[in-house]
Design a protein around this motif. Sequence first.
Motif, PDB file in Angstrom:
ATOM      1  N   ILE A   1      -4.495   6.652   4.377  1.00  0.00           N
ATOM      2  CA  ILE A   1      -4.500   6.373   2.937  1.00  0.00           C
ATOM      3  C   ILE A   1      -5.510   7.259   2.216  1.00  0.00           C
ATOM      4  O   ILE A   1      -5.236   7.770   1.121  1.00  0.00           O
ATOM      5  CB  ILE A   1      -4.799   4.877   2.693  1.00  0.00           C
ATOM      6  N   GLY A   2      -6.670   7.485   2.826  1.00  0.00           N
ATOM      7  CA  GLY A   2      -7.681   8.330   2.209  1.00  0.00           C
ATOM      8  C   GLY A   2      -7.194   9.750   1.993  1.00  0.00           C
ATOM      9  O   GLY A   2      -7.410  10.335   0.924  1.00  0.00           O
ATOM     10  N   HIS A   3      -6.510  10.312   2.985  1.00  0.00           N
ATOM     11  CA  HIS A   3      -6.059  11.704   2.834  1.00  0.00           C
ATOM     12  C   HIS A   3      -4.942  11.811   1.804  1.00  0.00           C
ATOM     13  O   HIS A   3      -4.780  12.851   1.155  1.00  0.00           O
ATOM     14  CB  HIS A   3      -5.628  12.270   4.200  1.00  0.00           C
ATOM     15  N   GLU A   4      -4.179  10.741   1.614  1.00  0.00           N
ATOM     16  CA  GLU A   4      -3.134  10.753   0.585  1.00  0.00           C
ATOM     17  C   GLU A   4      -3.744  10.626  -0.813  1.00  0.00           C
ATOM     18  O   GLU A   4      -3.348  11.336  -1.745  1.00  0.00           O
ATOM     19  CB  GLU A   4      -2.152   9.605   0.831  1.00  0.00           C
ATOM     20  N   VAL A   5      -4.710   9.744  -0.963  1.00  0.00           N
ATOM     21  CA  VAL A   5      -5.280   9.474  -2.281  1.00  0.00           C
ATOM     22  C   VAL A   5      -6.184  10.607  -2.752  1.00  0.00           C
ATOM     23  O   VAL A   5      -6.144  11.025  -3.921  1.00  0.00           O
ATOM     24  CB  VAL A   5      -6.060   8.136  -2.256  1.00  0.00           C
TER      25      VAL A   5
ATOM     26  N   LEU B   1       0.833  -1.206   0.000  1.00  0.00           N
ATOM     27  CA  LEU B   1       0.000   0.000   0.000  1.00  0.00           C
ATOM     28  C   LEU B   1       0.865   1.252   0.000  1.00  0.00           C
ATOM     29  O   LEU B   1       0.550   2.248  -0.672  1.00  0.00           O
ATOM     30  CB  LEU B   1      -0.922   0.001   1.226  1.00  0.00           C
ATOM     31  N   GLY B   2       1.958   1.220   0.742  1.00  0.00           N
ATOM     32  CA  GLY B   2       2.854   2.371   0.793  1.00  0.00           C
ATOM     33  C   GLY B   2       3.460   2.689  -0.553  1.00  0.00           C
ATOM     34  O   GLY B   2       3.549   3.862  -0.957  1.00  0.00           O
ATOM     35  N   ILE B   3       3.884   1.650  -1.280  1.00  0.00           N
ATOM     36  CA  ILE B   3       4.471   1.878  -2.604  1.00  0.00           C
ATOM     37  C   ILE B   3       3.444   2.485  -3.554  1.00  0.00           C
ATOM     38  O   ILE B   3       3.751   3.372  -4.357  1.00  0.00           O
ATOM     39  CB  ILE B   3       5.021   0.550  -3.164  1.00  0.00           C
ATOM     40  N   ILE B   4       2.188   2.034  -3.452  1.00  0.00           N
ATOM     41  CA  ILE B   4       1.124   2.596  -4.292  1.00  0.00           C
ATOM     42  C   ILE B   4       0.842   4.045  -3.929  1.00  0.00           C
ATOM     43  O   ILE B   4       0.700   4.911  -4.800  1.00  0.00           O
ATOM     44  CB  ILE B   4      -0.149   1.744  -4.163  1.00  0.00           C
ATOM     45  N   VAL B   5       0.795   4.340  -2.622  1.00  0.00           N
ATOM     46  CA  VAL B   5       0.432   5.683  -2.161  1.00  0.00           C
ATOM     47  C   VAL B   5       1.500   6.710  -2.518  1.00  0.00           C
ATOM     48  O   VAL B   5       1.182   7.839  -2.916  1.00  0.00           O
ATOM     49  CB  VAL B   5       0.164   5.675  -0.639  1.00  0.00           C
TER      50      VAL B   5
END
Length: 582
Positions: free
Chosen positions: A531-535, A271-275
């Motif tokens: 994750i939501g605030h990053e995406v 997930l980190g790599i995607i974000v």
Amino acid sequence: RMDQAVLLVRNELPEQGFILAFLSGSCHQCLYQFLAFVPPSNSSMGKPGTVLVTIDTQHPVTLLLNGSVGDLCKIQYHFGEFGNYSLVVKNTSTKTVSCDLVINEAPVNSYLPILFAFLVYVGMLAVLVVGRLCMKIDAVRNWVYKKLNLRKPDHLINSELGSPKPADSVSHDPSPRLRSAGSRQRLRSLDTFRGLSLIIMVFVNYGGGKYWFFKHESWNGLTVADLVFPWFVFIMGTSISLSLSSILRRGSSKKKVLGKILWRSLLLILLGIIVVNPNYCLGPLSWDNLRIPGVLQRLGFTYLVIAALQLLLTRPGAESGTLETRCPALQDILPYWPQWILILLLEVIWLCLTFLLPVPGCPRGYLGPGGIGDFGNYPNCTGGAAGYIDRWLLGENHIYQHPTSAVIYQTTMPYDPEGVLGTINTIVMAFLGLQAGKILLCYKEQHNQIMSRFLIWSMGMGILSAILTKCSKEEGFIPINKNLWSISYVTTTSCFAFTLLLLMYFLVDVKRLWSGAPFFYPGMNSILVYIGHEVFGNYFPFKWKMQDSQSHTEHLVQNLTATTLWVIISYLLYRKRIFWKI
């Protein structure tokens, strides 16, 4: 522009121009940077030589005027935002050069929006508190339900039927029920601590109103933004101790639990790599410039190490305090001696690599930012061994390309603050959080013992930080540095973490003076909020086009609105009992 002032330099010296250079007060041992050449005055026309320049207002600056015969003058001043200044350089009656700074237009107070926002949030909190207290009064509650034409709560109906027993009453707010029913299993102070760290992190990542103290420090030092990630790591360690203890008490095998730990770590890393590689509108990701390190990646690996340590190297009876030790006062430490040996060994590895690893073109043990720092002697040595290891293992294209040192120190080398070497001290930080969890388990329900030990650990970490840094920002043995995740950074932030956890534990779980709201709700859904605030950070309603992008006020309103929305979202998810767990 924002965080800038205008300076008009008037040179009234006949036939002598000079170079205007500047040095930021936050740039340690830096070279002066060329700003402008100011031409000499035209004596025949009676016109002085003039140059208009912009000056940074975030930190004090030193202006150096260098002429053909040497330095003419040096001025140290902290310019104000949107201020208009004049610097008049002329000969005096004694044939010496004078440099007079004149304020043509007073600067604005850029901190007023923060004060106003603080008062607004305090006012909203006061209204909520008063409203909650008033709703506890039967007459007020009756009137509110009557005016709003709402169904009366069950306990009032029971009262009218003649059976006003407290046991029969049902609150209209589900949170007290959850608290009373679940307080034995879950400490609200831990979720409140996690939520506070997360909300500050979200606010900082959204821009923090573009204030310098809500940005990461350029190199050595500490700002508000530098506190939140280590606090999040700390409380992750605390949660690991409590959750693993609970899982093993329910009879799960260590092999099965280890499999879950490995799976969760892998998910966090992926997930980190995607974000950290958002490329939604530019086609598929390319391996050529894929960033590998990141926040979630480091959390995932740290979780793997700390959870495995706690699972595999904890002796039976240690967490409950029933295991006999030679020194009962250290029953939360001595039974875990294998873990301590491994953590100390990791720290020795960090120290050896940091101070003994040869780095081409750099002095051994270099901890500086490179660029124009250290008088420009080591421009390509950003981060010393930490930067070298990342570039060697991962490649320059796979680490962060815009380090915080680039603006002040004008570094050109890529450097990743979530790199390989700093992960060692992140593990140490999580282990200190794990120690807090052990204290909670060993001294369960012994509030004074728990709080006193939190205080002792806080003081110990603070003393160790004072020794390592010599109580100085730049001159210590090991300065506080978030980019390097130096050991002094870990001891300093853990000192604050133990203190903050002590206060929250006292207010939320011991005295129950505070429910933990509103931070409790994002703390219960931390992965989703992060994750939501990053995406969705660049989408409405979290971001919109500003009328004046050079205004701290507009940036602050936008960033506070976006952060508040995530608090509201986490509250609604909490009410619906929706929690995203990995």
